[in-house]
Design an enzyme around this catalytic site. Sequence first.
Site, PDB file in Angstrom:
ATOM      1  N   ARG A   1       2.727 -59.307  35.505  1.00 20.92           N
ATOM      2  CA  ARG A   1       3.894 -60.183  35.398  1.00 20.92           C
ATOM      3  C   ARG A   1       4.477 -60.029  33.999  1.00 20.92           C
ATOM      4  NH1 ARG A   1       3.760 -60.193  40.044  1.00 20.92           N
ATOM      5  NH2 ARG A   1       3.713 -61.927  41.538  1.00 20.92           N
TER       6      ARG A   1
ATOM      7  N   GLU B   1      14.237 -60.505  36.145  1.00 22.96           N
ATOM      8  CA  GLU B   1      14.243 -59.460  37.159  1.00 22.96           C
ATOM      9  C   GLU B   1      15.369 -58.463  36.872  1.00 22.96           C
ATOM     10  OE1 GLU B   1      12.369 -58.577  40.061  1.00 22.96           O
ATOM     11  OE2 GLU B   1      10.968 -59.748  38.848  1.00 22.96           O
TER      12      GLU B   1
ATOM     13  N   HIS C   1      10.354 -52.987  38.524  1.00 30.12           N
ATOM     14  CA  HIS C   1       9.531 -53.847  39.383  1.00 30.12           C
ATOM     15  C   HIS C   1       9.361 -53.222  40.769  1.00 30.12           C
ATOM     16  CE1 HIS C   1       8.378 -58.226  40.642  1.00 30.12           C
ATOM     17  NE2 HIS C   1       7.372 -57.366  40.733  1.00 30.12           N
TER      18      HIS C   1
END
Length: 318
Positions: free
Chosen positions: A235, A264, A284
């Site tokens: 994370r 993000e 990601h």
Amino acid sequence: MRIVLLEPLGISEEKLNELAQPLKDDGNEFIAYPDKTSDEDELVSRARGAEIVMIANNPLPDSVITQLPQLKYIAVAFTGIDHVGLNACRKQHVVVSNCAGYSDTSVAELTVGLTLDVLRKVLLGDTAARMGKTSAGLVGQEITGKTVGLIGTGHIGSAVAKLFTAFGATVLGYARHTSQTAIDAGVTFVSEEELLKQSDIVSLHLPLNDQTKKSFGAAQFAQMKDGAVFINCARGAIVDNEALAYALRSGKLAGAGVDVFDVEPPLPADYPLLHAPNLVLTPHVGFLTKEGLERRAQIEFDNVQNYLAGRPTNVCEL
């Protein structure tokens, strides 16, 4: 019962229909939206009247959940649930489940892939070849013989340990609790300080929570070996990315591979890691494999079926 899937799961329409059909056969109303939205009014509109909501990584904040008084259950097709409004869930007694385990192999393989990219200068080599340059300046390093330190040794950490062990690396681990699974995968448990001092490669595999947020920063980078490599496929918000960028600019670290960020993607132009040297970035994608997406869809629909049957599975502690 009204069941609403608020976003696509990355599987074929045929597979989605196959998974949803048992719910319909049992008399439930099932609605699936083909696109994502971050508009809160739209999320409320889509989920209104639903007792069960299904999502992946689309944020479902407190401000949306509080407008859904009929909501009883949220099925999350993801491992982490930090994008769900847990305060509202607690107040409204909404049950939340996740799909832990679906991406263990996917994330573990990307962790090793990023390590190889950094050590063997794959992206730099690609650029050199395309620009008509030679191998000058592209001397790399092997994983074999290196010491790899894993901070977090759960399912993904243990899967990573197996892969690095297969490469011939020594694997150290630090976690709040030792794990026989990790030990069987080749992990030797040590203190965090010892791990940082000894490891040539440090890789994070922690969940994001109040205890881990920004827990890896300047102090931890300072304890690492000069010329070490840092990998984060866990994370983004666990890491102080300003401190990571400085460790790369200063030469303290030889390189890093990062798949996750405290926002993000798309990343803003002034994001600190975009301007740091010797860094391989991916937007990601650790979980994003065909096999992983199909596994998580199956798990999510199984979770819903089990909840309806009165035996909920993969329930998260809120």
